[in-house]
Design an enzyme around this catalytic site. Structure first.
Site, PDB file in Angstrom:
ATOM      1  CB  SER A  56      -0.890   0.008   1.247  1.00 20.90           C
ATOM      2  OG  SER A  56      -0.094   0.249   2.399  1.00 20.90           O
ATOM      3  CG  ASP A  93      -3.651  -2.984  -1.641  1.00 12.42           C
ATOM      4  OD1 ASP A  93      -4.586  -3.131  -2.442  1.00 12.42           O
ATOM      5  OD2 ASP A  93      -3.750  -3.244  -0.412  1.00 12.42           O
ATOM      6  CD  GLU A 145     -12.350  -0.653  -4.938  1.00 14.10           C
ATOM      7  OE1 GLU A 145     -11.141  -0.844  -4.716  1.00 14.10           O
ATOM      8  OE2 GLU A 145     -13.192  -0.519  -4.035  1.00 14.10           O
ATOM      9  CB  SER A 235      -9.097 -10.558   6.571  1.00 12.34           C
ATOM     10  OG  SER A 235      -7.764 -10.336   6.175  1.00 12.34           O
ATOM     11  CG  ASP A 277      -2.909  -5.903   5.273  1.00 14.22           C
ATOM     12  OD1 ASP A 277      -2.089  -6.462   6.025  1.00 14.22           O
ATOM     13  OD2 ASP A 277      -2.867  -4.678   5.057  1.00 14.22           O
TER      14      ASP A 277
HETATM   15  P1  13P Z   1      -8.475  -7.165   4.723  1.00 16.78           P
HETATM   16  O1  13P Z   1      -8.450  -5.956   5.614  1.00 16.78           O
HETATM   17  O2  13P Z   1      -9.790  -7.868   4.800  1.00 16.78           O
HETATM   18  O3  13P Z   1      -7.331  -8.062   4.970  1.00 16.78           O
HETATM   19  O4  13P Z   1      -8.360  -6.629   3.201  1.00 16.78           O
HETATM   20  C1  13P Z   1      -7.095  -6.325   2.655  1.00 16.78           C
HETATM   21  C2  13P Z   1      -7.195  -5.596   1.362  1.00 16.78           C
HETATM   22  O5  13P Z   1      -8.223  -5.512   0.715  1.00 16.78           O
HETATM   23  C3  13P Z   1      -5.966  -4.979   0.850  1.00 16.78           C
HETATM   24  O6  13P Z   1      -6.204  -4.213  -0.288  1.00 16.78           O
HETATM   25  O1  G3H Z   2      -6.638  -2.195   1.957  1.00 16.04           O
HETATM   26  C1  G3H Z   2      -5.760  -1.744   2.667  1.00 16.04           C
HETATM   27  C2  G3H Z   2      -4.642  -2.604   3.113  1.00 16.04           C
HETATM   28  O2  G3H Z   2      -5.045  -3.443   4.158  1.00 16.04           O
HETATM   29  C3  G3H Z   2      -3.435  -1.789   3.429  1.00 16.04           C
HETATM   30  O3  G3H Z   2      -3.553  -1.132   4.647  1.00 16.04           O
HETATM   31  O4  G3H Z   2      -2.875   1.226   4.201  1.00 16.04           O
HETATM   32  O5  G3H Z   2      -2.761   0.271   6.498  1.00 16.04           O
HETATM   33  O6  G3H Z   2      -1.142  -0.449   4.746  1.00 16.04           O
HETATM   34  P1  G3H Z   2      -2.517   0.054   5.039  1.00 16.04           P
HETATM   35 ZN    ZN Z   3      -8.156  -3.318  -0.346  1.00 15.04          ZN
END
Ligand code: 13P
Ligand code: G3H
Ligand code: ZN
Length: 330
Positions: A56, A93, A145, A235, A277
């Site tokens: 990310s 991401d 998206e 998740s 994640d």
């Molecule tokens: P989760 O928070 O459900 O793990 O989703 C992760 C995600 O979509 C990262 O882009």
């Molecule tokens: O969708 C988001 C991911 O879980 C990344 O999260 O921005 O905290 O790294 P983050």
């Molecule tokens: Zn996501």
């Protein structure tokens, strides 16, 4: 500029084509440090699964863009050293600007997501097309998206979630030229995906979330047959790991995720990338809390990051073997 091909990475095109015809999904695991990278590659090599290493913009800032690039390059060599040359994608991401996507492409990413889902439709099309036109010059694949997930998407706070509108997908894909499309069918980011009052309880008092909107997914599949679909917020928030966190002093309250059965069903469809994640975060936290609780005198980071890495690797192997179906597909 360094290209992903020089780093030994691949883009997602061929992986998605095989995943859709084969009825499985490629794991997209987020990472920002050494132990996560080791756990991901270790799990994928042992199960012979292709993998998407996902970063990310927050992770890129946290870990430093140069170090992350070398970690990904190291991942390719590490997999070889472990005895299996699995295909590895390095993916941005939730990219939020053209400049960020461009910068990632210049530092070796093989795939980027441009998330314009919070913009009005025409603006989303325009931004996504701008990224696609640039990325395709370098053979980098792009995820767009449509529809907004509830919860927090990096810097983008989605106050009002909305399901993907199937009537928009064909036009979006045609106008932008994206290689894959993330959709909103009821998943959500984080460990608290649903409020308890949105759920029912089973006989043991366990929260059961509302089912995903498979009817929307099916309608999308009809309109863009064979097109790669991505599921974010996937998740499962495993009850045993939440319990472990809380047993050792944590406070994960009313944490609830997407049941594995629903993800298995999604993996058999056009969904060919499943993002995970939060489960990894919970697994690492559970293991670290256990060490701290049982051995408060411990001060060598390897003694708690090592068990965290093991817990993470076991979780990822479970996902690959029992949920996504990507084992043996490398
Ligand atoms: P989760 O928070 O459900 O793990 O989703 C992760 C995600 O979509 C990262 O882009
Ligand atoms: O969708 C988001 C991911 O879980 C990344 O999260 O921005 O905290 O790294 P983050
Ligand atoms: Zn996501």
């Amino acid at each position: 500029m360094i290209t992903y091909k020089e780093l030994g990475l691949v883009n997602s095109k061929e992986l998605f084509r095989k995943a859709i015809t084969g009825g499985y999904a490629i794991p997209a695991f987020n990472f920002n440090n050494l132990e996560q990278m080791q756990a991901i590659i270790g799990a994928c090599v042992e199960t012979k699964s292709p993998v998407i290493l996902q970063v990310s913009s927050g992770a890129r800032k946290y870990a430093n863009q140069t170090l992350l690039r070398y970690l990904a390059q190291g991942a390719v060599q590490y997999a070889k050293e472990l005895g299996c040359e699995i295909p590895i994608v390095l993916h941005l991401d939730h990219g939020d600007t053209f400049e960020l996507c461009k910068s990632c492409i210049e530092s070796g990413f093989s795939s980027v997501m441009i998330d314009g889902s919070h913009f009005p439709y025409e603006k989303n099309v325009e931004l996504t097309k701008q990224v696609v036109d640039h990325a395709h010059k370098f053979d980098v694949t792009v995820e767009g998206e449509l529809g907004v997930l509830a919860g927090i998407e990096d810097d983008v706070v989605a106050e009002h979630s909305s399901y993907t509108r199937p009537e928009e997908v064909e036009d979006f894909v045609k106008k932008t030229g994206v290689d894959s499309l993330a959709i909103s069918i009821g998943t959500c980011h984080g460990a608290n995906k649903f409020k308890p009052d949105q759920c029912t309880r089973n006989a043991d008092g366990v929260l059961i979330p509302p089912p995903l909107k498979f009817e929307i997914l099916e309608e999308i599949e009809k309109r863009i047959p064979g097109f790669p679909i991505v599921l974010h917020g996937a998740s499962s928030v495993p009850a045993d790991l939440v319990k472990m966190v809380n047993t050792y002093g944590g406070k994960l309250k009313d944490a609830v995720g997407i049941p594995e059965e629903q993800l298995r069903r999604a993996a058999h469809s056009a969904v060919c990338k499943i993002n995970i994640d939060s489960d990894g975060r919970i697994a690492m936290t559970a293991a670290i809390r256990k060490v701290f609780s049982e051995n408060p005198a411990e001060y060598d980071p390897r003694k708690y990051l090592g068990p965290a890495r093991d817990q993470l690797k076991a979780l990822y192997k479970h996902k690959i073997n029992s949920v996504l179906g990507s084992a043996g597909k490398a």
